[in-house]
Design an enzyme around this catalytic site. Structure first.
Site, mmCIF file in Angstrom:
data_model
loop_
_atom_site.group_PDB
_atom_site.id
_atom_site.type_symbol
_atom_site.label_atom_id
_atom_site.label_comp_id
_atom_site.label_asym_id
_atom_site.label_seq_id
_atom_site.Cartn_x
_atom_site.Cartn_y
_atom_site.Cartn_z
ATOM 1 N N ARG A 234 3.183 -4.951 8.207
ATOM 2 C CA ARG A 234 2.746 -5.617 6.983
ATOM 3 C C ARG A 234 1.333 -6.135 7.206
ATOM 4 O O ARG A 234 1.048 -6.756 8.254
ATOM 5 C CB ARG A 234 3.666 -6.800 6.639
ATOM 6 C CG ARG A 234 5.037 -6.408 6.096
ATOM 7 C CD ARG A 234 4.960 -5.780 4.697
ATOM 8 N NE ARG A 234 6.266 -5.469 4.147
ATOM 9 C CZ ARG A 234 6.881 -4.277 4.251
ATOM 10 N NH1 ARG A 234 6.292 -3.282 4.878
ATOM 11 N NH2 ARG A 234 8.062 -4.098 3.699
ATOM 12 N N GLU A 262 -1.968 -4.876 -1.011
ATOM 13 C CA GLU A 262 -1.883 -3.457 -1.410
ATOM 14 C C GLU A 262 -1.744 -3.325 -2.920
ATOM 15 O O GLU A 262 -1.062 -4.147 -3.530
ATOM 16 C CB GLU A 262 -0.679 -2.805 -0.718
ATOM 17 C CG GLU A 262 -0.902 -2.716 0.773
ATOM 18 C CD GLU A 262 0.317 -2.195 1.522
ATOM 19 O OE1 GLU A 262 1.255 -1.681 0.876
ATOM 20 O OE2 GLU A 262 0.329 -2.305 2.748
ATOM 21 N N HIS A 280 0.010 3.170 3.319
ATOM 22 C CA HIS A 280 1.404 2.742 3.533
ATOM 23 C C HIS A 280 2.348 3.959 3.595
ATOM 24 O O HIS A 280 3.257 4.109 2.775
ATOM 25 C CB HIS A 280 1.838 1.759 2.435
ATOM 26 C CG HIS A 280 2.974 0.859 2.868
ATOM 27 N ND1 HIS A 280 3.034 -0.471 2.588
ATOM 28 C CD2 HIS A 280 4.105 1.119 3.583
ATOM 29 C CE1 HIS A 280 4.147 -1.000 3.083
ATOM 30 N NE2 HIS A 280 4.810 -0.040 3.697
#
Ligand code: DGY
Length: 315
Positions: A234, A262, A280
């Site tokens: 993360r 994001e 991601h």
């Protein structure tokens, strides 16, 4: 991997649970849900009292619009945007998809370690730009991976999968986490000692109040010149502005799959040769994403059949 419930399912013998999915999730298992509607959560504005199941990808649950919710099936292992306390208060079960994405995420972490230390993306850009007219300049040589020292922050399922891959590259592997474990995979260090000793560090911890900004400016400064930081966990675990400052200075390298906000990526890093960026992609292989959907659906079918969920999160 938990056993699939699909063989046990006999459509029609129990009433289907009405499910809202925040998008269509990949793979054939999704079609086994008898009563599912794909509705991006941002488009919900009227209450849906008949909905009992919700599929999200680590998105906040709109409790007010789903007053009779019984299960939130999270497509992903990380659930930091789901309010577990609010779910517990309402008696809503939350499930996630542990196990099935370990290999894919560990593979990507390794790909980023290799790409970052061996200048794979920089070399690719150089060739595509037509710049390859002589030899790769001696001033821009990469750093060896084989025999180097790797630090793993969080030796859980994914961190351990990275450590196993590291053996093939003859890496010396260190790990850090709150709870020290007996393992042959890696040697324990506290976080500061680990950061000061490694050539590359890869993060595999969940985002919690304890891990948020765990790698701050002071800790980033402990990394050796030229060391590389890889993050497939993360973005919020690293102080992003401090990381950007280190990257802009050119002192360290990074392979980043996750970001603090994001899909925003700090634009300062776009032109940097010492950074490899991916959007991601940790679990983004067809096989893994389909296995994640399988597990999400099996958790919903378990509820439909009055059985316990396969992979509940115990908050
Ligand atoms: C996870 O499982 O938490 C990943 O971030 C989703 O790809």
């Amino acid at each position: 991997m938990p056993a699939s419930l699909c063989d046990r399912q006999s459509p029609g013998d129990t009433p289907a649970v009405k499910v809202v999915a925040s998008r269509r999730y990949p793979g054939p298992a999704f079609d086994e849900l008898d009563d599912v509607e794909v509705l991006p959560l941002t488009t919900l504005d009227d209450a849906l009292p008949d909905v009992e199941g919700l599929i999200v990808a680590n998105e906040p649950v709109p409790f007010d619009l789903l007053p009779n919710l019984r299960i939130v099936a999270n497509f992903g292992v990380g659930y930091d945007r789901i309010d577990l306390a609010a779910c517990a208060e309402r008696g809503v079960v939350v499930t996630n998809t542990p196990g099935v994405l370990d290999s894919a995420t560990a593979d990507l972490a390794f790909a980023l370690i290799l790409a970052t230390r061996r200048q794979v993306v920089e070399g690719d850009r150089f060739v595509r730009s037509g710049g390859w007219t002589g030899s790769w300049s001696e001033g821009r040589l990469a750093e060896e991976v084989t025999g180097s020292t790797l630090g793993i922050v969080g030796l859980g399922r994914i961190g351990s999968a990275v450590a196993r891959r590291a053996r093939g590259f003859e890496l010396r592997v260190l790990y850090t986490q709150r709870r020290r474990v007996e393992t042959e995979l890696a040697e324990f260090r506290d976080l500061g000692a680990l950061l000061a000793e490694v050539d590359a560090v890869t993060i595999h911890a969940p985002l919690t109040p304890e891990t948020e900004r765990l790698i701050d400016a002071r800790r980033l400064a402990l990394l050796r010149d030229g060391a590389c930081l890889v993050n497939t966990a993360r973005g919020e675990i690293v102080d992003e502005s401090a990381l950007v400052a280190e990257l802009v200075s050119g002192r360290i390298r990074a392979g980043l799959d996750v970001f603090a906000h994001e899909p925003h990526v700090p634009p300062e890093v776009f032109g940097l040769p010492n950074v490899v960026l991916t959007p991601h992609l940790g679990s983004a292989t067809r096989q893994t994403r389909e296995a994640m959907t399988r597990l999400v659906v099996d958790n919903l079918l378990a509820l439909e059949h009055g059985e316990p969920p396969l992979t509940p999160i115990r908050g």
